[in-house]
Design an enzyme around this catalytic site. Structure first.
Site, short mmCIF file in Angstrom:
data_model
loop_
_atom_site.label_atom_id
_atom_site.label_comp_id
_atom_site.label_asym_id
_atom_site.label_seq_id
_atom_site.Cartn_x
_atom_site.Cartn_y
_atom_site.Cartn_z
N ASP A 145 0.16 4.77 4.82
CA ASP A 145 1.15 5.57 4.25
C ASP A 145 0.47 6.80 3.43
O ASP A 145 0.97 8.03 3.37
CB ASP A 145 2.37 5.36 3.34
N HIS A 195 -1.51 -2.95 -1.63
CA HIS A 195 -0.46 -3.04 -0.32
C HIS A 195 -0.30 -4.69 -1.36
O HIS A 195 -0.95 -5.28 -1.77
CB HIS A 195 -1.13 -3.45 0.62
N1 ACO Z 1 -1.90 2.68 -7.97
C1 ACO Z 1 -2.04 2.47 -9.70
N2 ACO Z 1 -1.78 0.77 -9.59
C2 ACO Z 1 -1.19 0.13 -8.95
C3 ACO Z 1 -0.93 0.51 -7.50
C4 ACO Z 1 -1.11 1.83 -7.47
N3 ACO Z 1 -0.75 2.34 -6.36
N4 ACO Z 1 -0.53 -0.48 -7.09
C5 ACO Z 1 -0.68 -1.65 -7.33
N5 ACO Z 1 -1.11 -1.20 -8.87
C6 ACO Z 1 -1.65 -2.15 -9.95
C7 ACO Z 1 -0.55 -2.49 -10.47
O1 ACO Z 1 -0.25 -1.76 -11.56
C8 ACO Z 1 -0.75 -3.94 -10.70
O2 ACO Z 1 -1.39 -3.83 -11.90
P1 ACO Z 1 -1.33 -5.45 -12.61
O3 ACO Z 1 -1.80 -6.42 -12.96
O4 ACO Z 1 -2.62 -4.52 -14.24
O5 ACO Z 1 -0.14 -5.59 -13.67
C9 ACO Z 1 -1.80 -4.58 -10.07
O6 ACO Z 1 -2.46 -3.41 -9.58
C10 ACO Z 1 -0.82 -5.10 -8.67
O7 ACO Z 1 0.70 -4.46 -8.74
P2 ACO Z 1 1.45 -4.93 -8.07
O8 ACO Z 1 2.78 -4.09 -8.48
O9 ACO Z 1 1.93 -6.11 -8.55
O10 ACO Z 1 1.43 -5.50 -6.41
P3 ACO Z 1 2.51 -5.51 -5.50
O11 ACO Z 1 1.77 -6.52 -4.11
O12 ACO Z 1 3.97 -5.98 -6.06
O13 ACO Z 1 3.05 -3.93 -4.77
C11 ACO Z 1 2.99 -2.25 -3.77
C12 ACO Z 1 2.79 -3.48 -4.03
C13 ACO Z 1 4.51 -2.51 -4.08
C14 ACO Z 1 2.58 -1.47 -2.08
C15 ACO Z 1 2.24 -1.00 -4.47
O14 ACO Z 1 0.79 -1.83 -4.21
C16 ACO Z 1 2.44 0.11 -4.71
O15 ACO Z 1 3.86 0.88 -5.87
N6 ACO Z 1 2.05 0.89 -4.21
C17 ACO Z 1 1.88 2.03 -3.90
C18 ACO Z 1 3.90 2.55 -3.03
C19 ACO Z 1 3.06 2.54 -1.09
O16 ACO Z 1 1.85 3.01 -1.17
N7 ACO Z 1 4.04 1.56 -0.97
C20 ACO Z 1 3.56 1.30 0.84
C21 ACO Z 1 3.51 0.01 1.01
S1 ACO Z 1 3.24 -0.16 2.94
C22 ACO Z 1 4.04 0.36 3.35
O17 ACO Z 1 5.43 0.35 2.59
C23 ACO Z 1 3.95 0.37 5.01
#
Ligand code: ACO
Length: 430
Positions: free
Chosen positions: A365, A307
């Site tokens: 989720d 998140h």
């Molecule tokens: N699985 C694996 N790796 C992940 C995940 C994941 N679910 N989420 C983040 N990471 C990693 C990224 O690859 C990144 O790694 P790096 O620093 O080595 O490049 C690091 O963790 C940070 O991730 P970002 O994408 O930069 O974080 P951001 O804050 O932009 O994204 C998000 C947050 C979009 C929710 C992300 O965690 C994600 O895509 N999760 C899966 C989708 C999801 O469950 N969304 C629901 C959100 S809650 C809602 O809307 C109600």
């Protein structure tokens, strides 16, 4: 706001004082509004990771400690002791309603649950296999063509009426999208039922027999709505505010919010999380998917994990997990393979150094898909249910913006990296 201190920025040999605006909880904010005028420089923050786009008194999140408050009240207390209509009143008006206020609010909402009959013809223009979120974008956007007496944003009464209409009609619109996709007759709202009870009946009832509400499932639906009601300046809410900042009417703004919510990184994640659990199938395949999630060359992510704000447990995920158990228990689903896979996946991920280091925890989720599926909803409806609940947050935030005398059109700037000025070359010389 009282100034606590000033921050100093040095740039191009000059120093600039930036006021610090104090928050009642959480980080203070450096006020950079005059920076461009004074120093001819922009700040750069794509994705708004460190930028406050507005002031707000509605929702507070402490992502490090897994705290979520609506108007100061912890989400756990509202989910356990309150209900969705009371929560809606709180988000919109700032205080929990008295008994009398609650009665009046409920009456006002129930008086607006019906849709203009012509709207049903609008549905018939869609293909039966249309994604219900596509229908939601279209129908909600079209409300401004039906309710001309609530689109003047400068008239407070009209704004209030639009707010009530949106909250009251959203379940009817969402249920009709579902009924249309399964080819069953649209169900009219039943005002003696609760908000959640009415919604479940409009989705799963049929005109040929009496619908029997199940109090445990109705309560679960209501709690799901509470958990999704608001989440401060998330992507869809920011979209609603940005659309509204130009003076667009509330129905158009909420339609924009629905479009933004649809994406798999936001509201679409519940659908994606369930699809992922189904794809994994059995716990023995979990290691393979954990490895894929960690592989930088593989776009796969563990859906329902991570998140932008929570770097600890999403408090809504804990409540959602409990709700999932209650629903499965009530329906007598003892050994749901998806639930087993989810539980196991959660354990493996929570103990994996990659997820620990990046502070990736289950979000709301992760368990909502399992719960909604058990309630009888197809995956395509999951984000629609999110939209029904989040409508309250959207309208509360939109109204807060409209009441703010300092409100301006949202207009971000950019770091231009394109070609420098050059002369046009005629086609024969290119
Ligand atoms: N699985 C694996 N790796 C992940 C995940 C994941 N679910 N989420 C983040 N990471 C990693 C990224 O690859 C990144 O790694 P790096 O620093 O080595 O490049 C690091 O963790 C940070 O991730 P970002 O994408 O930069 O974080 P951001 O804050 O932009 O994204 C998000 C947050 C979009 C929710 C992300 O965690 C994600 O895509 N999760 C899966 C989708 C999801 O469950 N969304 C629901 C959100 S809650 C809602 O809307 C109600």
């Amino acid at each position: 706001m009282t100034k606590k201190e000033t921050a100093t920025l040095t740039y191009n040999g000059n120093t600039y004082d930036l006021n610090v605006l104090n928050a009642t909880m959480g980080p203070d904010v450096l006020d950079i509004r005059k920076l461009y005028a004074d120093a001819n420089v922009f700040t750069y923050d794509p994705g708004f990771t460190a930028t406050a786009s507005t002031t707000s008194k509605i929702t507070y999140i402490d992502g490090g400690n897994g705290v979520l408050l609506y108007r100061g009240y912890p989400i756990e207390q509202l989910a356990e002791k309150g209900d969705f209509l009371e929560t809606s009143y709180l988000l919109i008006n700032g205080e929990l309603p008295t008994h009398q206020q609650r009665k009046e609010f409920e009456k006002t909402i129930t008086n607006h649950t019906m849709l203009h009959e012509q709207i049903f013809s609008f549905y018939k223009g869609f293909r039966r296999d249309a994604h219900p979120m596509a229908i939601m974008c279209g129908v909600v956007g079209a409300l401004s063509a039906f309710y001309h007496d609530s689109i003047d944003i400068n008239d407070e009464k009209q704004r209030k009426l639009a707010t009530i209409r949106l909250i009251a009609k959203m379940p009817s619109i969402a249920a009709a999208a579902y009924k249309y996709s399964v080819g069953q007759p649209f169900m009219y709202p039943q005002n003696e039922l609760s908000f959640a009870g009415n919604f479940l009946r409009m989705c799963f009832g049929v005109p040929t027999e009496e619908y029997k509400s199940n109090p445990i499932l109705t309560r679960a639906m209501d709690r799901i709505f509470i958990l999704h009601a608001d989440h401060e300046q998330n992507a869809s809410t920011s979209t609603v505010r940005l659309a509204g900042s130009s003076g667009a009417n509330p129905f158009a703004c909420i339609a924009a919010g629905i479009a933004s919510l649809w994406g798999p990184a936001h509201g679409g994640a519940n659908e994606a999380a369930l699809a992922m659990l189904e794809e994994i199938g059995t716990p023995d395949r979990i290691p393979e998917y954990i490895e894929r999630a960690k592989d930088k060359n593989d776009p796969f992510r563990l859906m329902g994990f991570g998140h932008r704000v929570y770097k600890n447990f999403d408090p809504r995920a804990t409540l959602m997990q409990k709700t999932a158990h209650e629903v499965l228990g009530e329906l007598g689903i003892k050994d749901d393979p998806l639930m087993e896979t989810a539980r196991e996946l959660e354990q493996v991920a929570l103990n994996d150094p990659y997820f620990i280091e990046k502070k990736l925890y289950p979000n709301i989720d992760f368990y909502s898909g399992i719960t909604l599926r058990a309630l009888g909803f197809p995956t395509s409806m999951f984000t629609v249910l999110f939209a029904v609940a989040r409508t309250v947050g959207w309208v509360a935030q939109w109204e807060e913006m409209m009441e703010d005398p300092k409100q301006k059109i949202g207009r971000p700037r950019q770091l231009y990296t394109g070609p420098v000025t050059r002369d046009y070359v005629s086609a024969s010389n290119r």
